[in-house]
Design an enzyme around this catalytic site. Sequence first.
Site, mmCIF file in Angstrom:
data_model
loop_
_atom_site.group_PDB
_atom_site.id
_atom_site.type_symbol
_atom_site.label_atom_id
_atom_site.label_comp_id
_atom_site.label_asym_id
_atom_site.label_seq_id
_atom_site.Cartn_x
_atom_site.Cartn_y
_atom_site.Cartn_z
ATOM 1 N N GLU A 1 0.815 -1.216 0.000
ATOM 2 C CA GLU A 1 0.000 0.000 0.000
ATOM 3 C C GLU A 1 0.847 1.264 0.000
ATOM 4 O O GLU A 1 0.371 2.333 -0.404
ATOM 5 C CB GLU A 1 -0.930 0.004 1.226
ATOM 6 C CG GLU A 1 -1.907 -1.149 1.300
ATOM 7 C CD GLU A 1 -2.898 -1.174 0.148
ATOM 8 O OE1 GLU A 1 -3.231 -0.085 -0.368
ATOM 9 O OE2 GLU A 1 -3.331 -2.273 -0.241
ATOM 10 N N THR A 2 2.088 1.182 0.451
ATOM 11 C CA THR A 2 2.938 2.371 0.614
ATOM 12 C C THR A 2 4.227 2.285 -0.195
ATOM 13 O O THR A 2 5.157 3.053 0.046
ATOM 14 C CB THR A 2 3.305 2.547 2.100
ATOM 15 O OG1 THR A 2 3.958 1.347 2.574
ATOM 16 C CG2 THR A 2 2.069 2.808 2.956
#
EC number: 3.2.1.14
Length: 314
Positions: free
Chosen positions: A130-131
């Site tokens: 996600e990052t």
Amino acid sequence: MGLWALVAFCLLSLILVGSAEQCGGQAGGRVCPGGACCSKFGWCGNTADYCGSGCQSQCSSTGDIGQLITRSMFNDMLKHRNEGSCPGKGFYTYDAFIAAAKAFPGFGTTGDTTTRKREIAAFLAQTSHETTGGWASAPDGPYAWGYCYLREQGSPGAYCVPSAQWPCAAGRKYYGRGPIQISYNYNYGQAGKAIGVDLVNNPDLVATDAVISFKTAFWFWMTPQSPKPSCHNVITGGWTPSGADRSAGRLPGFGVITNIINGGVECGKGVVPQVQDRIGFYKRYCDILRVSYGNNLDCNNQRPFGSGLLLDTI
């Protein structure tokens, strides 16, 4: 048995008879929310009375996962998170990770050592995807660049939907922030209530306070929202798929966690890059923790879960 002990026992018996047990064999195998221990009597809690002798599930032997993932391991996993090109440089610290994990005592402490290590690897893998700031030819490979980003990139909208319980605050935006990139006012509201912080009025705390930021990710990880089980229960063996789940190809393993997080976009579509990226992070982290991967890593042939509060919103 002494008189007072007998009186206490009788009172406890009356209480137990007059109310329904919460977990374990007394409640159809149900596990406690938030990773709490299930006592031998079928009640949820986090003290030795619940987690000690006779504990039925999510029995925390210690609240400190630092015995399994050291600072050096954490830094090796997230090797390039503090690069100058990463917007999250200096934010995601080991100390914040450990402090936040202690607020969810079932995380990384449930089951045997293999299970505990897999949960840590799975959590960091999903949040790394996600990052991520990696790319195919990135130094040390694409899976060494997790936790590069802090806020959703581009020009995100307000992510505000009508909600009687969690109405949007004036001028606030609820776009993706933190390890799990939590989004939407109702998710900020629920997460904030669970960790004791007003995130509806102060959503940017998820991007300015590292412990709060990690706590929102752990909240998502530990919390089931029907029809989805929690990520925690899946990876620790606390979830038993129903007949409908099996028919949909949803079997215990890392792949179901991907389905929980973003199944509507990524699952049931054959081989897709996002799923492979998540698996790549997971395998690398398992290798660092020296633990096997387990089965059912992808969701290529899984049907997504039905509607739920967190469906495809993070």
